[in-house]
Design an enzyme around this catalytic site. Structure first.
Site: not given
Ligand code: LMR
Length: 397
Positions: A131, A211, A246
């Site tokens: 990312w 993560d 999310k």
């Protein structure tokens, strides 16, 4: 003038797509850019469990005074159980704790500051690719950022290259791993790969930072936590960043946590004292609303059950979209070339489309995705997969 030397920089490559998509007047456009889930109506829904929890908060919340430096203790306890498991021996022995942060990105930022201030001289190793904000957060905190191979130019996961590089990482450095639903590629490690990574981490005395932004979007809420729980049970020390953006649909409420596992309960408190001090200088105390919602949901059996079902429905929809897109590509003779879309995990797919093909998709067909060829499959419209496949076929000709 004080500002005259300041130059304009390009916008964020991911968030910038939201604006470009919104400004496109084509009725048949596709939004495969920023990582948000969309339902059959093309909306990013507020889960029913969240709505119910918000109503309860509205009815019962007595105060909006500050939460402490680590946030709401109920949220911290419940998110730690969600991540590490309610039967976690690390939690039972009080060797793990969660600090509430503004989203998973805030947790990463806090981790970066913690490493810079409390573990000076340690570099951090990121997957190539990763990312893009991982790159800038850790560099911004002054850390030396290096990379281990993950997915090559052939668009395949290369575990042996990853392991070989990790073997040469300086002792004590930090290695960032994606728990599941790797962003941006969608390629995840298999359980045997995780065990091999664990061995290298142990041998090289590395500090893993995992993560965990997509719990529930890969194989399921519990299944996705497998590697995190393996590392927590096998290693004395671990950092984990967790996001509620999310899986709780709380994107804009900025809700996340930094979890620390330590070899002993006393040392955990030393580490947490440093985290509270660092957080004080970053955001003082974390925003409350999203975390209060999560605490309501995870602390109530009925609400939790409803939420678990809603996460599972989102997960299944993404899985169906993946299979559906590969099927829609078949009449174009492209189902083999894009077969990986069906086996990757989470919201994202590294499609293998080139930057030029991504540009053509946008200009000719109003299909928006990140320039690296990352498509947010969770943003696709299930009723128009045929049109999306035809657009992809057009730029592949
Ligand atoms: C993404 O990668 O699209 C998401 O994680 C959203 C973001 O903040 O970039």
């Amino acid at each position: 003038m004080h500002f005259s030397a300041i130059e304009r920089v390009p916008g964020d490559p991911i968030l910038g797509l939201m604006e470009a998509y919104a400004n496109d007047s084509n009725q048949h456009k596709f939004d495969l850019g920023v990582g948000v889930f969309k339902d059959a109506q093309g909306l990013t829904p507020i889960p029913a469990a969240v709505k119910l929890a918000e109503q309860r908060l509205l009815d019962t919340q007595q105060s909006k005074s500050y939460v402490g430096g680590h946030g709401d203790p109920d949220f911290g306890r419940l998110i730690a159980e969600l991540v590490l498991g309610s039967d976690s021996s690390v939690l039972a022995s009080k060797r793990a704790g969660a600090s509430q942060t503004p989203g998973g990105t805030g947790a990463l930022r806090l981790a970066a500051e913690f490493i810079a201030h409390c573990l000076p001289g340690r570099g951090i190793w990121l997957s190539d690719p990763t990312w893009p904000i991982h790159e800038t957060i850790f560099a911004g905190a002054g850390l030396k950022v290096s990379h281990y191979p993950y997915v090559g130019t052939d668009n395949r996961l290369n575990v042996s290259a990853m392991l070989t590089t990790l073997e040469s990482v300086p002792k004590g450095d930090v290695v960032l791993l994606h728990a599941c639903c790797h962003n941006p590629t969608g390629f995840d490690l298999a359980q045997d790969d995780w065990r091999a990574v664990l061995e290298v981490v142990r041998r090289r005395e590395l500090l893993p930072l995992i993560d965990f932004a997509y719990q529930g979007f890969g194989d399921g809420l519990e299944e996705d936590a497998w590697a995190v729980r393996l590392f927590a049970s096998e290693l004395p020390e671990l950092l984990i960043t967790s996001s509620c953006s999310k899986n709780f649909g709380l994107y804009r409420d900025r809700t996340g946590a930094l979890l620390v596992c330590s070899h002993e309960a006393e040392k955990l408190q030393d580490v947490r004292s440093q985290l509270a001090l660092l957080a004080r200088n970053l955001w003082s105390t974390p925003p409350d609303h999203g975390a209060a919602v999560v605490a309501q949901i995870l602390g109530d059996a009925a609400l939790k059950q409803l939420w678990v079902e809603e996460v599972e429905a989102m997960r299944q929809r993404i899985a169906q979209l993946r299979v559906g897109l590969v099927e829609a590509l078949a009449p174009h003779g492209l189902s083999d070339r894009f077969a990986h879309i069906a086996t990757q995990r989470g919201m994202f797919s590294y499609t293998g489309l080139s930057p030029e093909q991504v540009k053509q998709l946008r200009e000719r067909h109003s299909v928006y995705m990140v320039g690296t060829g990352r498509a947010n499959i969770a943003g696709a419209d299930a009723t128009r997969l045929g049109a999306l496949a035809a657009a992809i076929a057009d730029v592949c000709r």
